[in-house]
Design an enzyme around this catalytic site. Structure first.
Site, PDB file in Angstrom:
ATOM      1  N   CYS A 194      59.603   8.278  60.575  1.00  0.00           N
ATOM      2  CA  CYS A 194      60.664   8.682  59.655  1.00  0.00           C
ATOM      3  C   CYS A 194      61.399   9.891  60.243  1.00  0.00           C
ATOM      4  O   CYS A 194      60.763  10.875  60.644  1.00  0.00           O
ATOM      5  CB  CYS A 194      60.062   9.045  58.301  1.00  0.00           C
ATOM      6  SG  CYS A 194      61.265   9.741  57.141  1.00  0.00           S
ATOM      7  N   ASP A 223      56.417   4.705  59.776  1.00  0.00           N
ATOM      8  CA  ASP A 223      56.907   3.578  58.986  1.00  0.00           C
ATOM      9  C   ASP A 223      56.487   2.308  59.711  1.00  0.00           C
ATOM     10  O   ASP A 223      56.554   2.237  60.940  1.00  0.00           O
ATOM     11  CB  ASP A 223      58.432   3.611  58.866  1.00  0.00           C
ATOM     12  CG  ASP A 223      58.919   4.673  57.899  1.00  0.00           C
ATOM     13  OD1 ASP A 223      58.297   4.829  56.833  1.00  0.00           O
ATOM     14  OD2 ASP A 223      59.929   5.331  58.199  1.00  0.00           O
TER      15      ASP A 223
END
Length: 125
Positions: free
Chosen positions: A41, A48
């Site tokens: 991120c 992620d």
């Protein structure tokens, strides 16, 4: 550094994304599922995870399978948003393959109670 880490960290999309000639003149659909996509991120640095679904009807070129795997793995240490990663994958593959049709779906694992799915479909653009 292990050999897998080295090849992924040094992956250069311009020279390492191997493209092969399409030997078939008929239209056909190639579908790939890449379930181990990860990136970081850009705001928090948290990882992620996503499954990338790629489908395309080749024109004159196809992507080599190990090369697409390494390209997708090359995102793992990059700080990049869901939207930017999906669009970058689409843009790079569209430029290199020039397919008759292409669709990318990036289905991110929920994080913070938010489930994101990014879809880019050449038939809808």
């Amino acid at each position: 550094m292990k050999y897998g880490e080295k090849i992924v960290s040094e992956f250069d999309v311009e020279k390492d994304l191997e493209i092969w000639p399409n030997e078939h003149k008929r239209d056909y659909l190639i579908k790939m599922t890449l379930p181990e996509f990860s990136c970081l991120c850009p705001r928090s640095g948290y990882p992620d995870y996503a499954t990338i679904y790629l489908e395309y009807t080749p024109n004159e070129r196809v992507v080599e399978l190990k090369a697409i795997k390494l390209y997708i793995n090359s995102f793992r240490d990059r700080h990049i948003s869901h939207e930017n990663s999906a669009n970058e994958i689409y843009t790079v593959l569209e430029r290199k393959l020039k397919p008759k049709y292409m669709k990318i779906v990036a289905d991110y694992n929920p994080r913070g109670n938010v489930h994101t799915v990014i879809e880019i479909d050449s038939s809808k653009l």
